[in-house]
Design a protein around this motif. Structure first.
Motif, PDB file in Angstrom:
ATOM      1  N   LEU A 511      68.802  44.213  23.720  1.00 22.03           N
ATOM      2  CA  LEU A 511      68.158  42.923  23.477  1.00 22.03           C
ATOM      3  C   LEU A 511      68.795  41.781  24.248  1.00 22.03           C
ATOM      4  CD1 LEU A 511      67.750  43.193  19.598  1.00 22.03           C
ATOM      5  CD2 LEU A 511      65.966  43.466  21.318  1.00 22.03           C
ATOM      6  N   ARG A 512      69.898  42.024  24.908  1.00 20.00           N
ATOM      7  CA  ARG A 512      70.597  40.962  25.622  1.00 20.00           C
ATOM      8  C   ARG A 512      70.612  41.287  27.107  1.00 20.00           C
ATOM      9  NH1 ARG A 512      69.327  39.275  21.587  1.00 20.00           N
ATOM     10  NH2 ARG A 512      70.570  38.374  19.906  1.00 20.00           N
ATOM     11  N   ALA A 513      69.629  40.760  27.828  1.00 19.34           N
ATOM     12  CA  ALA A 513      69.496  41.035  29.256  1.00 19.34           C
ATOM     13  C   ALA A 513      70.691  40.505  30.027  1.00 19.34           C
ATOM     14  CB  ALA A 513      68.201  40.413  29.790  1.00 19.34           C
ATOM     15  N   SER A 514      71.232  39.375  29.624  1.00 24.87           N
ATOM     16  CA  SER A 514      72.364  38.799  30.350  1.00 24.87           C
ATOM     17  C   SER A 514      73.573  39.727  30.293  1.00 24.87           C
ATOM     18  CB  SER A 514      72.719  37.431  29.753  1.00 24.87           C
ATOM     19  OG  SER A 514      73.039  37.560  28.369  1.00 24.87           O
ATOM     20  N   ARG A 515      73.759  40.367  29.143  1.00 25.71           N
ATOM     21  CA  ARG A 515      74.895  41.272  29.014  1.00 25.71           C
ATOM     22  C   ARG A 515      74.712  42.500  29.913  1.00 25.71           C
ATOM     23  NH1 ARG A 515      76.615  42.761  22.991  1.00 25.71           N
ATOM     24  NH2 ARG A 515      76.392  40.479  22.933  1.00 25.71           N
ATOM     25  N   ALA A 516      73.507  43.059  29.910  1.00 31.00           N
ATOM     26  CA  ALA A 516      73.250  44.222  30.767  1.00 31.00           C
ATOM     27  C   ALA A 516      73.357  43.854  32.241  1.00 31.00           C
ATOM     28  CB  ALA A 516      71.867  44.789  30.455  1.00 31.00           C
ATOM     29  N   LEU A 517      72.856  42.667  32.609  1.00 31.42           N
ATOM     30  CA  LEU A 517      72.939  42.242  34.007  1.00 31.42           C
ATOM     31  C   LEU A 517      74.381  41.975  34.415  1.00 31.42           C
ATOM     32  CD1 LEU A 517      69.827  39.874  34.225  1.00 31.42           C
ATOM     33  CD2 LEU A 517      70.096  42.126  35.286  1.00 31.42           C
ATOM     34  N   ALA A 518      75.170  41.464  33.472  1.00 31.11           N
ATOM     35  CA  ALA A 518      76.578  41.238  33.787  1.00 31.11           C
ATOM     36  C   ALA A 518      77.292  42.563  34.048  1.00 31.11           C
ATOM     37  CB  ALA A 518      77.252  40.486  32.636  1.00 31.11           C
ATOM     38  N   TRP A 519      77.011  43.536  33.202  1.00 32.39           N
ATOM     39  CA  TRP A 519      77.598  44.856  33.438  1.00 32.39           C
ATOM     40  C   TRP A 519      77.080  45.471  34.744  1.00 32.39           C
ATOM     41  CZ3 TRP A 519      81.788  46.690  31.510  1.00 32.39           C
ATOM     42  CH2 TRP A 519      82.205  46.354  30.215  1.00 32.39           C
ATOM     43  N   LEU A 520      75.796  45.270  35.041  1.00 35.89           N
ATOM     44  CA  LEU A 520      75.245  45.791  36.292  1.00 35.89           C
ATOM     45  C   LEU A 520      75.919  45.143  37.488  1.00 35.89           C
ATOM     46  CD1 LEU A 520      73.158  47.435  37.891  1.00 35.89           C
ATOM     47  CD2 LEU A 520      71.527  45.560  37.543  1.00 35.89           C
ATOM     48  N   GLY A 521      76.079  43.813  37.424  1.00 34.81           N
ATOM     49  CA  GLY A 521      76.761  43.127  38.517  1.00 34.81           C
ATOM     50  C   GLY A 521      78.192  43.605  38.690  1.00 34.81           C
ATOM     51  N   ALA A 620      68.451  45.999  31.053  1.00 36.65           N
ATOM     52  CA  ALA A 620      68.155  44.581  31.277  1.00 36.65           C
ATOM     53  C   ALA A 620      66.656  44.323  31.243  1.00 36.65           C
ATOM     54  CB  ALA A 620      68.753  44.125  32.597  1.00 36.65           C
ATOM     55  N   VAL A 621      65.893  45.199  31.919  1.00 33.41           N
ATOM     56  CA  VAL A 621      64.432  45.038  31.920  1.00 33.41           C
ATOM     57  C   VAL A 621      63.879  45.202  30.505  1.00 33.41           C
ATOM     58  CG1 VAL A 621      62.274  46.014  32.772  1.00 33.41           C
ATOM     59  CG2 VAL A 621      64.226  45.781  34.314  1.00 33.41           C
ATOM     60  N   ARG A 625      61.810  42.470  28.261  1.00 31.58           N
ATOM     61  CA  ARG A 625      60.519  42.836  27.683  1.00 31.58           C
ATOM     62  C   ARG A 625      60.479  42.551  26.177  1.00 31.58           C
ATOM     63  NH1 ARG A 625      55.384  42.848  27.010  1.00 31.58           N
ATOM     64  NH2 ARG A 625      54.505  44.739  26.055  1.00 31.58           N
ATOM     65  N   ASN A 626      61.548  42.838  25.473  1.00 34.83           N
ATOM     66  CA  ASN A 626      61.591  42.595  24.027  1.00 34.83           C
ATOM     67  C   ASN A 626      61.509  41.118  23.691  1.00 34.83           C
ATOM     68  OD1 ASN A 626      61.736  45.246  23.155  1.00 34.83           O
ATOM     69  ND2 ASN A 626      63.958  45.345  23.349  1.00 34.83           N
ATOM     70  N   ARG A 627      61.927  40.266  24.601  1.00 32.02           N
ATOM     71  CA  ARG A 627      61.921  38.824  24.333  1.00 32.02           C
ATOM     72  C   ARG A 627      60.603  38.149  24.699  1.00 32.02           C
ATOM     73  NH1 ARG A 627      65.072  37.065  20.448  1.00 32.02           N
ATOM     74  NH2 ARG A 627      67.174  37.884  20.623  1.00 32.02           N
ATOM     75  N   VAL A 628      59.821  38.753  25.565  1.00 30.25           N
ATOM     76  CA  VAL A 628      58.610  38.066  26.031  1.00 30.25           C
ATOM     77  C   VAL A 628      57.333  38.738  25.560  1.00 30.25           C
ATOM     78  CG1 VAL A 628      59.774  37.165  28.069  1.00 30.25           C
ATOM     79  CG2 VAL A 628      58.568  39.346  28.223  1.00 30.25           C
ATOM     80  N   LYS A 629      57.418  39.962  25.018  1.00 29.06           N
ATOM     81  CA  LYS A 629      56.183  40.622  24.615  1.00 29.06           C
ATOM     82  C   LYS A 629      55.650  39.992  23.334  1.00 29.06           C
ATOM     83  CE  LYS A 629      58.273  44.427  21.987  1.00 29.06           C
ATOM     84  NZ  LYS A 629      58.399  45.881  21.886  1.00 29.06           N
ATOM     85  N   ARG A 630      54.379  40.108  23.132  1.00 31.29           N
ATOM     86  CA  ARG A 630      53.726  39.519  21.970  1.00 31.29           C
ATOM     87  C   ARG A 630      53.600  40.560  20.874  1.00 31.29           C
ATOM     88  NH1 ARG A 630      48.258  36.751  23.551  1.00 31.29           N
ATOM     89  NH2 ARG A 630      48.417  36.252  21.354  1.00 31.29           N
TER      90      ARG A 630
END
Length: 630
Positions: A511-521, A620-621, A625-630
């Protein structure tokens, strides 16, 4: 009646003075005499009293009665068979009773006229029976008014009456209309266990002391519109069989309706209460709308047997163990209530409060299958123990508490909690843990010993409720809370908790894209550094062909070989090597081979990168998706 204006009846005029008192005594003439009963000569008075019989009509308007004079009059009207006074039509309008007015157990067979009377001490009408109209309009009771166990078979008119002492109507029975409109009760008003078989009108009445209607029965309309209760109003265990009209009522203290029964009331309010409105244990038999502006509304163990709507302002609601069999809505009213005449309900007790929001304190023990909450503050609400919480409907802007967002230092390391919706019970539990950081709220009354084991299913049910309401971003917060409670619960196997911890650390449970992206980076940067250090070959390996040509000719065989890639010995950090390493890393993220010449270590680095980095990108994706889907 003006002191200088003579009455409309022939009056005694005893003590009249042209200057000081031109009217004199206002007592009506005793029949056959020119004086009132108070100033009639002794022998004439005895003769008049001797001529009275039980059930006779009497007219003593404007007369001043001493206690002994009234006793003599009642003795003359006493029925020898019952020992109680029996009076026909009684005219006491504008009379004054200086001593105790002892009418107890008397029977008024005709109209009892006490309009504008002044009772200077005790007015004792206990167990009195009024066969027709009892007129006490504009009466002043300077002492205690005792009407306990009295029976009013006709109209009971107390409009504009003033009770300066205690008003006792306990166990009284009103068979006709009981009118107390614009009456003033200076001290206690006791109507406990009274029975109102007709309409009870207390409109615009003022209760300055304790108002007791406990166990009273209202078989007709209970009309309290525009009344003011300046102290506690007690309606505990009262029964309202008809309409309960409390529109525009002001309660400056508590309004207690505990264990009351509302059989057919279609609405209660709108009313304003500066204290608590207590409906704990009350029962509602039909569809009803409750409209309250109050400090607190207590509905513990309240039972609704039909649809209901509760509209509130400024209130904190305790709904623990309430029972309702049909849809029930609790909603915050954004604007002041509008009365039937178009005016707004006065909110003077809340003038200093700008926040008109409604807060829910507890839903414990409630079956939420038919419950709708709209525009409520749920930040301090206790949910543990709620049944069918997954079927709860949340409408409008329902808000929850949040985790501490600020970075807090604990010893040598910073602690920062993920921003999300959090239940009050989790606040309480975390605040009570050893080494708890600041920011978790401990002031959650009634949270008890609720922990992760109890909170995980609560978060799960609320997540489903949000998902059913097509509020996926909100559901994500409760999914996070559910996973947190599972990770911290003692009944979860250690291996599973370890897996959940890794899942939480890498992406915040997806649920935390920033955390996954930080680990990816971080992973990409580490891959680039390792490839530049030991993964990329120093030079492109040379190819060599070896073979032999037969002397007599024929088939020629060549073997083409390639040198093993060699690790660099110097100049490992160059722009060209960085470009190659970046190319390998980017291809690994999308799970592709770069085709670069790598050393043995570089091959393993690339394999590891192709395994981990696409997973991190996927997390991250998935989080976005979990934050923007309806």
């Amino acid at each position: 009646m003006s002191p200088s204006r003579p009455p409309t009846w022939p009056h005694c005029a005893h003590g009249a003075d042209s200057a000081a008192d031109p009217v004199g005594c206002r007592g009506i003439h005793v029949p056959g005499y020119t004086q009132c009963l108070a100033h009639l000569a002794g022998t004439d008075r005895d003769a008049y009293l001797a001529g009275l019989t039980p059930g006779a009509d009497i007219d003593h308007r404007g007369t001043t009665f001493t206690e002994s004079l009234l006793d003599a009059l009642l003795d003359a009207l006493r029925d020898p068979t019952t020992g109680s006074p029996r009076i026909g039509t009684a005219g006491f309008e504008s009379a004054t009773f200086e001593g105790t007015a002892g009418f107890e157990v008397a029977t008024f067979e005709g109209i009892a006229g006490f309009g504008s009377v002044t009772f200077q001490t005790i007015a004792d009408f206990r167990a009195v029976t009024f066969q027709t109209t009892a007129d006490f309009q504009a009466v002043t009771f300077q002492g205690t008014a005792r009407f306990g166990s009295a029976t009013f078979r006709g109209y009971a008119l107390f409009g504009r009456a003033t009770f300066e002492g205690i008003a006792e109507f306990g166990w009284a029975t009103f068979r006709g209309t009981a009118e107390f409109e614009v009456a003033t009760f200076q001290i206690h008003a006791e109507f406990g266990s009274a029975t109102f078989k007709g309409t009870a009108r207390f409109g615009s009445a003022t209760f300055r002391g304790y108002a007791l209607f406990g166990r009273a029965t209202f078989e007709g309309i209970a009309g309290f519109g525009w009344a003011t209760f300046q102290s506690i109003a007690e309606f505990g265990s009262a029964t309202f069989q008809g309409a309960a009209e409390f529109g525009s009522v002001t309660f400056e203290g508590d309004a207690r309706f505990g264990s009351a029964t509302f059989e057919e009331a279609d609405s209660v309010g709108p009313l304003a209460c500066a204290g608590r409105v207590v409906l704990s244990g009350a029962k509602f038999g039909g569809p009803v709308t409750l409209s309250f502006t109050a400090r607190r509304l207590e509905c513990r163990r309240t039972r609704w047997s039909s649809t209901a709507e509760i509209r509130l302002r400024h209130a904190t609601v305790d709904f623990a163990h309430a029972v309702f069999e049909y849809p029930l809505t609790i909603a915050a009213e954004l604007e002041p209530f509008v009365l039937a005449d178009g005016r707004q309900l006065s909110e003077d007790p809340f003038a200093s409060t700008s926040d008109s929001g409604v807060r829910v304190a507890s839903l414990r023990g409630v079956d939420a299958a038919h419950l709708v909450l709209a525009d409520l503050d749920l930040s301090r609400c206790l949910f543990a123990g709620t049944v069918h919480l997954d079927q709860l409907r949340l409408e409008g802007a329902c808000t929850f508490d949040a985790a501490p967002a600020a970075r807090i230092w604990r010893r040598w390391r910073p602690v920062r909690f993920t921003e999300r919706r959090v239940l009050a019970e989790e606040h309480h539990w975390r605040a009570g843990r050893p080494g708890a950081v600041r920011g978790w709220n401990t002031a959650v009354l009634g949270a008890g010993r609720t922990g992760p084991l109890q909170l995980a299913p609560v978060y799960r049910a609320l997540r489903k409720a949000f998902e059913d309401g097509k509020h996926e971003p909100g559901a994500a917060d409760f999914y996070y809370g559910e996973m947190e409670m599972r990770r911290l619960a003692d009944d979860i196997p250690r291996s599973e908790r370890g897996l959940l911890t890794v899942y939480w650390a890498l992406s915040g449970y997806g649920l935390r894209a920033s955390r996954a992206l930080a680990w990816l980076g971080t992973a990409m940067l580490l891959t680039i550094v390792l490839l530049m250090a030991v993964g990329l070959a120093q030079d492109i390996p040379k190819q060599t062909a070896t073979g032999s040509v037969p002397a007599g000719g024929g088939k020629v065989t060549f073997e083409i070989d390639k040198d093993d890639p060699q690790s660099p010995t110097d100049d490992r950090v160059t722009g060209k090597r960085f470009e190659k390493a970046l190319n390998v890393t980017l291809n690994s993220v999308v799970f592709r081979s770069s085709g670069q010449d790598l050393t043995t270590a570089g091959t393993y680095i690339e394999m590891t990168s192709r395994l981990t980095e696409p997973v991190l990108l996927g997390l991250a994706v998935f989080a976005v998706r979990n934050r923007v889907k309806r």
